[in-house]
Design a protein around this motif. Sequence first.
Motif, PDB file in Angstrom:
ATOM      1  N   ASP A  66      -8.765  13.814  -6.858  1.00 15.94           N
ATOM      2  CA  ASP A  66      -8.517  14.611  -5.845  1.00 15.94           C
ATOM      3  C   ASP A  66      -9.580  15.758  -5.822  1.00 15.94           C
ATOM      4  O   ASP A  66     -10.014  16.097  -4.710  1.00 15.94           O
ATOM      5  CB  ASP A  66      -7.094  15.275  -6.009  1.00 15.94           C
ATOM      6  CG  ASP A  66      -5.773  14.357  -5.509  1.00 15.94           C
ATOM      7  OD1 ASP A  66      -5.956  13.241  -5.015  1.00 15.94           O
ATOM      8  OD2 ASP A  66      -4.833  14.700  -6.241  1.00 15.94           O
ATOM      9  N   ARG A  67      -9.911  16.356  -6.864  1.00 14.22           N
ATOM     10  CA  ARG A  67     -10.985  17.529  -6.850  1.00 14.22           C
ATOM     11  C   ARG A  67     -12.182  16.831  -6.612  1.00 14.22           C
ATOM     12  O   ARG A  67     -13.012  17.460  -5.862  1.00 14.22           O
ATOM     13  CB  ARG A  67     -11.149  18.173  -8.389  1.00 14.22           C
ATOM     14  CG  ARG A  67      -9.849  18.936  -8.643  1.00 14.22           C
ATOM     15  CD  ARG A  67      -9.986  19.502 -10.010  1.00 14.22           C
ATOM     16  NE  ARG A  67      -8.628  20.021 -10.361  1.00 14.22           N
ATOM     17  CZ  ARG A  67      -8.262  21.259  -9.833  1.00 14.22           C
ATOM     18  NH1 ARG A  67      -9.037  22.000  -9.171  1.00 14.22           N
ATOM     19  NH2 ARG A  67      -7.140  21.901 -10.385  1.00 14.22           N
ATOM     20  N   GLU A  68     -12.636  15.554  -6.935  1.00 15.11           N
ATOM     21  CA  GLU A  68     -13.805  14.963  -6.596  1.00 15.11           C
ATOM     22  C   GLU A  68     -13.878  14.728  -4.795  1.00 15.11           C
ATOM     23  O   GLU A  68     -14.998  15.227  -4.166  1.00 15.11           O
ATOM     24  CB  GLU A  68     -14.099  13.634  -7.245  1.00 15.11           C
ATOM     25  CG  GLU A  68     -15.440  13.096  -7.051  1.00 15.11           C
ATOM     26  CD  GLU A  68     -16.632  13.875  -7.304  1.00 15.11           C
ATOM     27  OE1 GLU A  68     -17.715  13.730  -6.589  1.00 15.11           O
ATOM     28  OE2 GLU A  68     -16.437  14.810  -8.038  1.00 15.11           O
ATOM     29  N   ILE A  69     -12.675  14.401  -4.287  1.00 14.47           N
ATOM     30  CA  ILE A  69     -12.726  14.196  -2.913  1.00 14.47           C
ATOM     31  C   ILE A  69     -12.963  15.321  -2.256  1.00 14.47           C
ATOM     32  O   ILE A  69     -13.900  15.462  -1.161  1.00 14.47           O
ATOM     33  CB  ILE A  69     -11.379  13.633  -2.524  1.00 14.47           C
ATOM     34  CG1 ILE A  69     -11.296  12.098  -3.159  1.00 14.47           C
ATOM     35  CG2 ILE A  69     -11.049  13.687  -1.097  1.00 14.47           C
ATOM     36  CD1 ILE A  69      -9.660  11.694  -3.036  1.00 14.47           C
ATOM     37  N   LEU A  70     -12.259  16.443  -2.502  1.00 18.28           N
ATOM     38  CA  LEU A  70     -12.561  17.802  -2.111  1.00 18.28           C
ATOM     39  C   LEU A  70     -13.824  18.340  -2.097  1.00 18.28           C
ATOM     40  O   LEU A  70     -14.545  18.976  -1.277  1.00 18.28           O
ATOM     41  CB  LEU A  70     -11.355  18.804  -2.662  1.00 18.28           C
ATOM     42  CG  LEU A  70     -10.109  18.530  -2.557  1.00 18.28           C
ATOM     43  CD1 LEU A  70      -9.145  19.464  -3.248  1.00 18.28           C
ATOM     44  CD2 LEU A  70      -9.727  18.690  -1.016  1.00 18.28           C
ATOM     45  N   ALA A  71     -14.552  18.084  -3.222  1.00 22.68           N
ATOM     46  CA  ALA A  71     -15.844  18.496  -3.373  1.00 22.68           C
ATOM     47  C   ALA A  71     -16.814  17.660  -2.804  1.00 22.68           C
ATOM     48  O   ALA A  71     -17.647  18.333  -1.918  1.00 22.68           O
ATOM     49  CB  ALA A  71     -16.459  18.227  -4.846  1.00 22.68           C
ATOM     50  N   GLN A  72     -16.647  16.459  -2.594  1.00 25.47           N
ATOM     51  CA  GLN A  72     -17.508  15.537  -1.691  1.00 25.47           C
ATOM     52  C   GLN A  72     -17.334  16.079  -0.186  1.00 25.47           C
ATOM     53  O   GLN A  72     -18.382  16.017   0.689  1.00 25.47           O
ATOM     54  CB  GLN A  72     -17.152  13.997  -1.775  1.00 25.47           C
ATOM     55  CG  GLN A  72     -17.454  13.436  -3.203  1.00 25.47           C
ATOM     56  CD  GLN A  72     -19.063  13.413  -3.330  1.00 25.47           C
ATOM     57  OE1 GLN A  72     -19.842  13.188  -2.209  1.00 25.47           O
ATOM     58  NE2 GLN A  72     -19.504  13.638  -4.629  1.00 25.47           N
ATOM     59  N   LEU A  73     -16.043  16.356   0.261  1.00 27.54           N
ATOM     60  CA  LEU A  73     -15.538  16.363   1.623  1.00 27.54           C
ATOM     61  C   LEU A  73     -16.244  17.935   2.027  1.00 27.54           C
ATOM     62  O   LEU A  73     -16.634  18.215   3.240  1.00 27.54           O
ATOM     63  CB  LEU A  73     -14.328  16.550   1.999  1.00 27.54           C
ATOM     64  CG  LEU A  73     -13.950  15.137   2.057  1.00 27.54           C
ATOM     65  CD1 LEU A  73     -12.188  15.314   2.263  1.00 27.54           C
ATOM     66  CD2 LEU A  73     -14.326  14.288   3.240  1.00 27.54           C
TER      67      LEU A  73
END
Length: 156
Positions: A5-12
């Motif tokens: 989830d944190r990686e998704i947020l960082a990418q977005l």
Amino acid sequence: MDALDREILAQLQADGRLTVTDLAARIGLSLSACHRRVRELERDGAIVGYRAVLSPEAVGLGFEAVVFATIGRTDLETIEAFEEAVVAIPEIVAAERLFGDPDYMLRVLTPDLAAYQRLYDGTLGRLPGVQRLTSTLVMKRLKAEGAVPVAAYLSA
């Protein structure tokens, strides 16, 4: 919230225009799993919206001031009235309530000094409960609104 989830947020945060297909490929998830996680992050309030980040100078708003406001009365009614008024002023692009003195910090964008003076005299000085306003002009912006540092905590 896990590391994916944190990686998704960082990418977005880095690229809000990523398609779910591209996002899934970058983080190594299936398309359906990635889509489900993005929708859950939106539903849970971790993602509050998507927007374009504009250059104030490019749109004719190159004059920036930081205004510190001290409120004379701290009753709930005055605070609520002040905050509602601040939120309604489009030239105020960021506002924070602070501990101590001053009570608020406002970031203001206008086309030029004359427009700022009109806003200051006609609107900011008349905000509910204002005792004192102090302005400082921004000479140079070193870092614009930064991303929430979720990538720094991917292992958390």
